[in-house]
Design a protein around this motif. Sequence first.
Motif, PDB file in Angstrom:
ATOM      1  N   GLY A 123       0.777  -1.232   0.000  1.00  0.00           N
ATOM      2  CA  GLY A 123       0.000   0.000   0.000  1.00  0.00           C
ATOM      3  C   GLY A 123       0.809   1.283   0.000  1.00  0.00           C
ATOM      4  N   ASN A 124       2.135   1.177   0.025  1.00  0.00           N
ATOM      5  CA  ASN A 124       2.998   2.364  -0.009  1.00  0.00           C
ATOM      6  C   ASN A 124       3.543   2.591  -1.405  1.00  0.00           C
ATOM      7  OD1 ASN A 124       3.040   3.083   2.843  1.00  0.00           O
ATOM      8  ND2 ASN A 124       4.173   1.177   3.127  1.00  0.00           N
ATOM      9  N   ILE A 125       3.584   3.838  -1.813  1.00  0.00           N
ATOM     10  CA  ILE A 125       4.200   4.214  -3.079  1.00  0.00           C
ATOM     11  C   ILE A 125       5.652   4.572  -2.783  1.00  0.00           C
ATOM     12  CG2 ILE A 125       4.211   5.865  -4.974  1.00  0.00           C
ATOM     13  CD1 ILE A 125       1.175   6.188  -4.495  1.00  0.00           C
ATOM     14  N   TYR A 126       6.582   3.891  -3.444  1.00  0.00           N
ATOM     15  CA  TYR A 126       8.012   4.132  -3.266  1.00  0.00           C
ATOM     16  C   TYR A 126       8.540   4.926  -4.464  1.00  0.00           C
ATOM     17  CZ  TYR A 126       8.249   0.906   0.666  1.00  0.00           C
ATOM     18  OH  TYR A 126       8.087   0.302   1.888  1.00  0.00           O
ATOM     19  N   PHE A 127       9.126   6.088  -4.168  1.00  0.00           N
ATOM     20  CA  PHE A 127       9.645   6.996  -5.189  1.00  0.00           C
ATOM     21  C   PHE A 127      11.133   6.769  -5.386  1.00  0.00           C
ATOM     22  CE2 PHE A 127       5.855   8.883  -3.518  1.00  0.00           C
ATOM     23  CZ  PHE A 127       5.283   9.586  -4.565  1.00  0.00           C
ATOM     24  N   PRO A 128      11.581   6.633  -6.639  1.00  0.00           N
ATOM     25  CA  PRO A 128      13.010   6.421  -6.883  1.00  0.00           C
ATOM     26  C   PRO A 128      13.831   7.666  -6.519  1.00  0.00           C
ATOM     27  CG  PRO A 128      11.871   6.815  -8.948  1.00  0.00           C
ATOM     28  CD  PRO A 128      10.815   6.731  -7.886  1.00  0.00           C
ATOM     29  N   ASP A 165      16.956   2.477  -1.838  1.00  0.00           N
ATOM     30  CA  ASP A 165      17.052   3.939  -1.942  1.00  0.00           C
ATOM     31  C   ASP A 165      15.762   4.619  -2.416  1.00  0.00           C
ATOM     32  OD1 ASP A 165      19.687   3.939  -0.985  1.00  0.00           O
ATOM     33  OD2 ASP A 165      20.483   3.582  -2.997  1.00  0.00           O
ATOM     34  N   TYR A 166      14.697   3.869  -2.587  1.00  0.00           N
ATOM     35  CA  TYR A 166      13.397   4.472  -2.908  1.00  0.00           C
ATOM     36  C   TYR A 166      12.778   4.987  -1.609  1.00  0.00           C
ATOM     37  CZ  TYR A 166      12.972   2.653  -7.715  1.00  0.00           C
ATOM     38  OH  TYR A 166      13.137   2.400  -9.052  1.00  0.00           O
ATOM     39  N   VAL A 167      12.072   6.107  -1.664  1.00  0.00           N
ATOM     40  CA  VAL A 167      11.474   6.708  -0.477  1.00  0.00           C
ATOM     41  C   VAL A 167       9.953   6.581  -0.530  1.00  0.00           C
ATOM     42  CG1 VAL A 167      11.047   8.916   0.677  1.00  0.00           C
ATOM     43  CG2 VAL A 167      13.338   8.326  -0.020  1.00  0.00           C
ATOM     44  N   ALA A 168       9.377   6.243   0.620  1.00  0.00           N
ATOM     45  CA  ALA A 168       7.923   6.258   0.791  1.00  0.00           C
ATOM     46  C   ALA A 168       7.612   7.205   1.943  1.00  0.00           C
ATOM     47  CB  ALA A 168       7.397   4.857   1.078  1.00  0.00           C
ATOM     48  N   PHE A 169       6.355   7.615   2.039  1.00  0.00           N
ATOM     49  CA  PHE A 169       5.945   8.595   3.044  1.00  0.00           C
ATOM     50  C   PHE A 169       4.821   8.023   3.872  1.00  0.00           C
ATOM     51  CE2 PHE A 169       7.651  10.695  -0.618  1.00  0.00           C
ATOM     52  CZ  PHE A 169       8.475  11.683  -0.103  1.00  0.00           C
ATOM     53  N   TRP A 170       4.704   8.509   5.105  1.00  0.00           N
ATOM     54  CA  TRP A 170       3.568   8.056   5.889  1.00  0.00           C
ATOM     55  C   TRP A 170       2.984   9.137   6.759  1.00  0.00           C
ATOM     56  CZ3 TRP A 170       3.879   5.760  11.157  1.00  0.00           C
ATOM     57  CH2 TRP A 170       5.097   5.969  11.784  1.00  0.00           C
ATOM     58  N   LYS A 171       3.598   9.686   7.745  1.00  0.00           N
ATOM     59  CA  LYS A 171       2.955  10.629   8.664  1.00  0.00           C
ATOM     60  C   LYS A 171       2.850  12.033   8.081  1.00  0.00           C
ATOM     61  CE  LYS A 171       5.669   9.121  12.169  1.00  0.00           C
ATOM     62  NZ  LYS A 171       6.274   9.241  13.481  1.00  0.00           N
ATOM     63  N   GLY A 172       1.651  12.542   7.996  1.00  0.00           N
ATOM     64  CA  GLY A 172       1.454  13.926   7.595  1.00  0.00           C
ATOM     65  C   GLY A 172       1.675  14.194   6.123  1.00  0.00           C
ATOM     66  N   GLY A 173       1.682  13.166   5.313  1.00  0.00           N
ATOM     67  CA  GLY A 173       1.925  13.361   3.885  1.00  0.00           C
ATOM     68  C   GLY A 173       0.652  13.281   3.078  1.00  0.00           C
ATOM     69  N   PHE A 174       0.674  13.825   1.907  1.00  0.00           N
ATOM     70  CA  PHE A 174      -0.442  13.741   0.983  1.00  0.00           C
ATOM     71  C   PHE A 174       0.064  13.096  -0.294  1.00  0.00           C
ATOM     72  CE2 PHE A 174      -4.381  14.771  -0.949  1.00  0.00           C
ATOM     73  CZ  PHE A 174      -4.092  15.095  -2.263  1.00  0.00           C
ATOM     74  N   TYR A 175      -0.549  11.973  -0.663  1.00  0.00           N
ATOM     75  CA  TYR A 175      -0.179  11.260  -1.877  1.00  0.00           C
ATOM     76  C   TYR A 175      -1.244  11.456  -2.931  1.00  0.00           C
ATOM     77  CZ  TYR A 175       3.137   8.429   0.775  1.00  0.00           C
ATOM     78  OH  TYR A 175       4.177   7.995   1.547  1.00  0.00           O
ATOM     79  N   ALA A 209      -4.858   9.855  -0.841  1.00  0.00           N
ATOM     80  CA  ALA A 209      -4.946   9.484   0.571  1.00  0.00           C
ATOM     81  C   ALA A 209      -4.358  10.613   1.391  1.00  0.00           C
ATOM     82  CB  ALA A 209      -4.194   8.193   0.824  1.00  0.00           C
ATOM     83  N   ILE A 210      -5.044  11.013   2.443  1.00  0.00           N
ATOM     84  CA  ILE A 210      -4.561  12.079   3.299  1.00  0.00           C
ATOM     85  C   ILE A 210      -4.287  11.470   4.669  1.00  0.00           C
ATOM     86  CG2 ILE A 210      -5.084  14.279   4.389  1.00  0.00           C
ATOM     87  CD1 ILE A 210      -6.933  14.857   2.037  1.00  0.00           C
ATOM     88  N   PHE A 211      -3.129  11.790   5.233  1.00  0.00           N
ATOM     89  CA  PHE A 211      -2.740  11.264   6.533  1.00  0.00           C
ATOM     90  C   PHE A 211      -2.716  12.398   7.546  1.00  0.00           C
ATOM     91  CE2 PHE A 211      -0.944   8.730   3.179  1.00  0.00           C
ATOM     92  CZ  PHE A 211      -1.329   7.457   3.543  1.00  0.00           C
ATOM     93  N   SER A 212      -2.843  12.065   8.808  1.00  0.00           N
ATOM     94  CA  SER A 212      -2.870  13.086   9.854  1.00  0.00           C
ATOM     95  C   SER A 212      -1.549  13.826   9.925  1.00  0.00           C
ATOM     96  CB  SER A 212      -3.152  12.452  11.211  1.00  0.00           C
ATOM     97  OG  SER A 212      -2.030  11.729  11.645  1.00  0.00           O
ATOM     98  N   SER A 213      -1.594  15.022  10.462  1.00  0.00           N
ATOM     99  CA  SER A 213      -0.397  15.838  10.558  1.00  0.00           C
ATOM    100  C   SER A 213       0.061  15.948  12.008  1.00  0.00           C
ATOM    101  CB  SER A 213      -0.641  17.223   9.955  1.00  0.00           C
ATOM    102  OG  SER A 213      -1.762  17.813  10.576  1.00  0.00           O
ATOM    103  N   GLU A 214      -0.092  14.858  12.765  1.00  0.00           N
ATOM    104  CA  GLU A 214       0.210  14.881  14.188  1.00  0.00           C
ATOM    105  C   GLU A 214       1.668  15.127  14.512  1.00  0.00           C
ATOM    106  OE1 GLU A 214       0.778  10.223  15.219  1.00  0.00           O
ATOM    107  OE2 GLU A 214      -1.219  10.842  14.615  1.00  0.00           O
TER     108      GLU A 214
END
Length: 124
Positions: A35-40, A95-105, A116-121
């Motif tokens: 479920g995570n998008i990994y960016f090169p 070396d690919y990066v994924a995001f989780w807290k407070g990010g907008f994909y 998907a919108i995640f909380s900005s805690e």
Amino acid sequence: IDRSHTFLRPFSSMAQASWNGVIVAETKTFETIEGNIYFPPEAQKKDYFRDSDHTSVCGWKGKCNYYNLNVDGKVNLNCAFVYKNPKPAATKIKDYVAFWKGGFYSFFPTICTASAIFSSENQV
């Protein structure tokens, strides 16, 4: 109709990550795992990334390192993660990066758009 020169060209999908109104990664070439998008690496706008001391371990991917995002003076702690030396099963996301807290994909596939919108805690 002469169709001898007719061909179909598929549309490309686009993945984008933004935080605090700024795009921090954008690409047409990405991996999706669990479920995570990994960016090169070439899709990451490195000016916004700061190394974090935080780490974790995934049983099949290996040691995970984190980045803080710094955008316009605001910091999102440990919101991006990367496997710099993954286990063999996860080498395609090295070396690919994924995001989780407070990010907008945003993901723009050929026929629809999903976000998907995640909380900005963790904003400081």
